[in-house]
Design an enzyme around this catalytic site. Structure first.
Site, PDB file in Angstrom:
ATOM      1  N   HIS A   1       0.828  -1.205   0.000  1.00 23.93           N
ATOM      2  CA  HIS A   1       0.000   0.000   0.000  1.00 23.93           C
ATOM      3  C   HIS A   1       0.867   1.262   0.000  1.00 23.93           C
ATOM      4  O   HIS A   1       0.607   2.218  -0.757  1.00 23.93           O
ATOM      5  CB  HIS A   1      -0.932  -0.013   1.210  1.00 23.93           C
ATOM      6  CG  HIS A   1      -1.756   1.218   1.336  1.00 23.93           C
ATOM      7  ND1 HIS A   1      -2.840   1.482   0.528  1.00 23.93           N
ATOM      8  CD2 HIS A   1      -1.639   2.290   2.190  1.00 23.93           C
ATOM      9  CE1 HIS A   1      -3.361   2.646   0.864  1.00 23.93           C
ATOM     10  NE2 HIS A   1      -2.662   3.150   1.877  1.00 23.93           N
ATOM     11  N   GLU A   2       1.900   1.238   0.847  1.00 27.40           N
ATOM     12  CA  GLU A   2       2.781   2.417   0.928  1.00 27.40           C
ATOM     13  C   GLU A   2       3.549   2.630  -0.369  1.00 27.40           C
ATOM     14  O   GLU A   2       3.856   3.764  -0.740  1.00 27.40           O
ATOM     15  CB  GLU A   2       3.759   2.255   2.105  1.00 27.40           C
ATOM     16  CG  GLU A   2       3.094   2.256   3.472  1.00 27.40           C
ATOM     17  CD  GLU A   2       2.343   3.555   3.741  1.00 27.40           C
ATOM     18  OE1 GLU A   2       2.825   4.631   3.313  1.00 27.40           O
ATOM     19  OE2 GLU A   2       1.263   3.506   4.358  1.00 27.40           O
ATOM     20  N   LEU A   3       3.894   1.560  -1.071  1.00 30.17           N
ATOM     21  CA  LEU A   3       4.611   1.698  -2.346  1.00 30.17           C
ATOM     22  C   LEU A   3       3.685   2.167  -3.463  1.00 30.17           C
ATOM     23  O   LEU A   3       4.102   2.937  -4.348  1.00 30.17           O
ATOM     24  CB  LEU A   3       5.248   0.360  -2.738  1.00 30.17           C
ATOM     25  CG  LEU A   3       6.486  -0.070  -1.932  1.00 30.17           C
ATOM     26  CD1 LEU A   3       6.925  -1.465  -2.359  1.00 30.17           C
ATOM     27  CD2 LEU A   3       7.634   0.924  -2.156  1.00 30.17           C
TER      28      LEU A   3
ATOM     29  N   ARG B   1      16.707 -14.407 -11.946  1.00 29.71           N
ATOM     30  CA  ARG B   1      16.685 -14.113 -13.377  1.00 29.71           C
ATOM     31  C   ARG B   1      17.755 -14.942 -14.059  1.00 29.71           C
ATOM     32  O   ARG B   1      18.945 -14.784 -13.800  1.00 29.71           O
ATOM     33  CB  ARG B   1      16.930 -12.621 -13.636  1.00 29.71           C
ATOM     34  CG  ARG B   1      15.877 -11.722 -13.016  1.00 29.71           C
ATOM     35  CD  ARG B   1      16.195 -10.251 -13.296  1.00 29.71           C
ATOM     36  NE  ARG B   1      15.269  -9.374 -12.615  1.00 29.71           N
ATOM     37  CZ  ARG B   1      14.067  -9.056 -13.088  1.00 29.71           C
ATOM     38  NH1 ARG B   1      13.677  -9.547 -14.240  1.00 29.71           N
ATOM     39  NH2 ARG B   1      13.268  -8.252 -12.408  1.00 29.71           N
TER      40      ARG B   1
ATOM     41  N   GLY C   1      10.293 -12.363 -12.441  1.00 28.78           N
ATOM     42  CA  GLY C   1      10.989 -13.429 -11.735  1.00 28.78           C
ATOM     43  C   GLY C   1      10.181 -14.115 -10.657  1.00 28.78           C
ATOM     44  O   GLY C   1      10.758 -14.741  -9.775  1.00 28.78           O
TER      45      GLY C   1
END
Length: 449
Positions: free
Chosen positions: A245-247, A400, A413
């Protein structure tokens, strides 16, 4: 180890085996002693019978002093029910014929001063009694119809060792079976609970075990462990949701700033790169939440036919492959049932097939192998082979294999990691290998719960 209670599992097992061994040993020691056919002292009635026969013979000798031994033997008017036998001082049997059992009794009881008896299946033998006859000593033995005082069952068992063994097993088997059931029943209950917990159902109710032994303590410890695990996973899920949420808030503001910048200054390569990386971060957050949701899902498994479950998925995959001008083939689907979490299994198979379509040069093939206990899907593609050393690493989150290839396809990934977690949730497995210059991904599901 400190033993504080009679309910201790150690005490229960020790006492059960100790008592069983004690009972069997006692039975083996006492059985021969309970055999009435062993030499025994005469009872009062036995003494009366033997003395009465002795006096009768002595009276007969007094009346017929010239009678020979055969006449003495035949002097008993009740020979049909009672038989008499004589031996001389050296122990030689005077009777012309005598049963083997009376011969054995005569050999065993050769003390005239201590008359004994022996009880057999149909006859009771008494003797000896000393009789004076023509200045020589004769020893009298009496065989009467059996007044049996011994236990027939005990004699039968002693005479048949195999039956004695079977009887011992028949007595000990229920005791051992009860002990086994008593010990394993709560363990089976805990095993069922552990299987449900392993499948992600952390709300499973633990059985109430009232034995108050180590198994009860194990159940309590397991319950505390599951509770702690549930709290940790809930905290992890809450933390991941809060971080996501914060991101997303600054990402939303960043996207708005990019749109305003494009409107006033026009598009540029730098702004396109910022927009691409922003989209990648949003996709990564969404995939992380999906992975967390798979690990914490509490859905129930369902029995679904293969043609019903895979039909639309494979048709969509074929349509997508056609868009890339690639060939996608799969076998005819049957109505064989499979026990799965539908959404998780769908995500796992879809991720593997999409990867195959992305990285294949021209062909993608699906194979299905059904055994009595498993169903295995194999997805092959003719793309670039995976190095042998990387075949297990590709399932790690954010791993990766080729940075440039992932950037071209837009991968973050997590697709293979999501597929692996979904398979583990089913109690199945997923693995990769290179066969005939093709990359093969195998997904093996257990057919039944």
């Amino acid at each position: 180890m400190r033993l504080t209670s009679l309910n201790s599992l150690f005490i229960k097992i020790f006492l059960a085996f100790w008592l069983l061994i004690l009972l069997l040993t006692t039975a083996l020691i006492l059985l021969p002693k309970l055999d009435g056919r062993q030499l025994q002292p005469l009872t009062k009635i036995d003494s009366i019978i033997l003395n009465k026969e002795k006096h009768r013979i002595q009276r007969y000798i007094e009346r017929h002093p010239e009678a020979n031994a055969v006449q003495l033997i035949n002097s008993d008017p009740r020979r049909g029910s009672r038989s008499i036998f004589f031996t001389d001082a050296s122990g030689r049997l005077i009777n012309d014929r005598a049963p083997r059992k009376i011969r054995q009794f005569i050999l065993d009881s050769n003390e005239a001063q201590i008359p004994l008896k022996k009880v057999n299946k149909s006859r009771t033998y008494l003797g000896p009694a000393l009789i004076k006859y023509k200045q020589q000593s004769l020893f009298l033995y009496v065989s009467t119809p059996n007044r049996k005082e011994s236990l027939a069952l005990i004699e039968w068992l002693i005479d048949n060792p195999l039956l004695l063994l079977i009887t011992a097993l028949s007595v000990s088997t229920p005791l051992c079976a009860f002990l086994s059931w008593h010990l394993t029943h709560p363990l089976r209950q805990l095993k069922d609970v552990a299987n449900q917990v392993a499948q992600g159902d952390l709300d499973t109710q633990f059985p109430e075990i009232k034995n108050s032994d180590e198994i009860t303590q194990l159940a309590s410890s397991m319950q505390l462990m599951v509770l702690s695990l549930k709290n940790m996973l809930n905290n992890q899920q809450r933390l991941l949701s809060d971080i996501s949420h914060e991101l997303r808030s600054p990402l939303t503001r960043l996207g708005l700033a990019l749109a305003i910048n494009k409107k006033h200054a026009g598009d540029s390569k730098e702004l396109q790169r910022i927009e691409l990386e922003t989209q990648r971060i949003e996709l990564m957050i969404a995939e992380m939440l999906n992975l967390s949701r798979i690990q914490l899902t509490h859905d129930r498994k369902e029995d679904i036919a293969l043609n019903e479950f895979l039909g639309d998925l494979l048709l969509d995959a074929k349509f997508e492959a056609d868009e890339y001008a690639k060939t996608f083939t799969y076998p005819e689907l049957t109505s064989t049932t499979i026990n799965i979490y539908p959404e998780l299994a769908y995500r796992a198979i879809e991720n593997i097939i999409r990867n195959a379509i992305k990285y294949a040069r021209q062909t993608i093939s699906v194979y299905i192998a059904v055994t009595p206990s498993t169903i295995t899907l194999t997805i092959k593609n003719d793309g670039e082979l995976i190095p042998e050393s990387e075949l297990t690493n590709i399932f790690r989150p954010f791993y990766r294999l080729n940075e440039s290839r992932d950037r071209e396809t837009g991968g973050v990934g997590l697709g293979l990691s999501i597929a692996e977690n979904a398979m583990l949730k089913h109690g199945g497995k997923i693995w990769a290998e290179n066969i005939d210059k093709q990359v093969c991904m195998h997904l093996q599901f257990p057919r039944f719960s």
